[in-house]
Design an enzyme around this catalytic site. Structure first.
Site, short mmCIF file in Angstrom:
data_model
loop_
_atom_site.label_atom_id
_atom_site.label_comp_id
_atom_site.label_asym_id
_atom_site.label_seq_id
_atom_site.Cartn_x
_atom_site.Cartn_y
_atom_site.Cartn_z
N HIS A 123 0.83 -1.21 0.00
CA HIS A 123 0.00 0.00 0.00
C HIS A 123 0.86 1.26 0.00
O HIS A 123 0.68 2.15 -0.83
CB HIS A 123 -0.92 -0.01 1.22
CG HIS A 123 -1.69 1.27 1.39
ND1 HIS A 123 -2.96 1.43 0.85
CD2 HIS A 123 -1.38 2.43 2.00
CE1 HIS A 123 -3.39 2.66 1.14
NE2 HIS A 123 -2.44 3.28 1.84
N GLU A 124 1.80 1.35 0.92
CA GLU A 124 2.62 2.56 1.04
C GLU A 124 3.48 2.78 -0.20
O GLU A 124 3.68 3.92 -0.64
CB GLU A 124 3.47 2.52 2.30
CG GLU A 124 2.67 2.57 3.60
CD GLU A 124 1.72 3.76 3.73
OE1 GLU A 124 1.92 4.80 3.08
OE2 GLU A 124 0.74 3.63 4.51
N HIS A 127 1.78 4.70 -2.85
CA HIS A 127 1.91 6.15 -2.67
C HIS A 127 3.28 6.63 -3.14
O HIS A 127 3.39 7.65 -3.82
CB HIS A 127 1.71 6.54 -1.22
CG HIS A 127 0.33 6.35 -0.71
ND1 HIS A 127 -0.80 6.73 -1.40
CD2 HIS A 127 -0.12 5.80 0.47
CE1 HIS A 127 -1.88 6.45 -0.69
NE2 HIS A 127 -1.49 5.88 0.45
N HIS A 133 -5.28 7.19 -2.69
CA HIS A 133 -6.19 6.16 -2.21
C HIS A 133 -7.27 5.85 -3.25
O HIS A 133 -7.57 6.69 -4.10
CB HIS A 133 -6.85 6.59 -0.91
CG HIS A 133 -5.91 6.52 0.25
ND1 HIS A 133 -5.85 7.49 1.21
CD2 HIS A 133 -4.98 5.60 0.60
CE1 HIS A 133 -4.94 7.16 2.11
NE2 HIS A 133 -4.39 6.03 1.76
#
Length: 186
Positions: A123-124, A127, A133
């Site tokens: 997930h990170e 980014h 998101h």
């Protein structure tokens, strides 16, 4: 709801990027941490024109640190639970590509208890590569922790995340395959 361009930020140019783990969690070995970080980056590279190589010294495009509380970036961690990690989008400046994980979490891998490092890292890194998101069903880029995503060597990004990373970096034209070993639980 599917992929939308409004959740994109400017990314880097496709190519080979370096990654470095600057500090480690106390709940996992350094070897396990490096392997999970590498697998999380590979999840993105297998679907795009990105490749990652780990470095242990010098500058790196993606830098991973396990830190606690106020750690100098204006986004302090809150101890166990709550905020698990945060990452900075690509761009100019010393924070670009930085990924911070809350050192106060009980980091684990593919078990029910604790916080799954692999899932949070995937997930990170989304980014760090320029994705925001998503509200799409099953997206790894949902704004909240969803628990373990299974074995790191078998994980594949959900379709919405594949569309997002390919919009930024193109499809994988290299068709590379990287053998991943089985990680033992520590």
């Amino acid at each position: 709801m599917g992929f939308s361009r409004d959740r994109l930020f400017i990314g880097w140019s496709p190519g080979i990027f370096s990654s470095r783990v600057d500090s480690f969690p106390v709940s996992l070995s350094q070897e396990s941490t490096r392997q999970l970080i590498g697998s999380a980056l590979y999840a993105w590279s297998r679907e795009s024109n990105l490749d990652f190589k780990e470095t242990r010294t010098g500058d790196a495009d993606i830098r991973v640190s396990f830190v606690e509380g106020s750690h100098g970036d204006g986004y302090p961690f809150d101890g166990p639970g709550g905020t698990l990690g945060h990452a900075f989008f690509p761009g100019v400046g010393s924070s670009a590509g930085a990924t911070h994980m809350d050192a106060d979490e009980s980091w684990t891998y593919n078990v029910a208890e604790g916080t799954d490092l692999f899932a949070v890292a995937v997930h990170e890194f989304g980014h760090s590569l320029g994705l925001s998101h998503s509200s799409a069903e099953n997206s790894i880029m949902k704004p909240y922790y969803q628990g373990t995503v299974g074995e790191h060597q078998r994980y594949k990004l959900p379709p919405d995340d594949v569309q997002g990373i390919q919009a930024l970096y193109g499809e994988d034209r290299l068709h590379r395959w990287t053998p991943l070993t089985t990680l033992t639980h520590t």
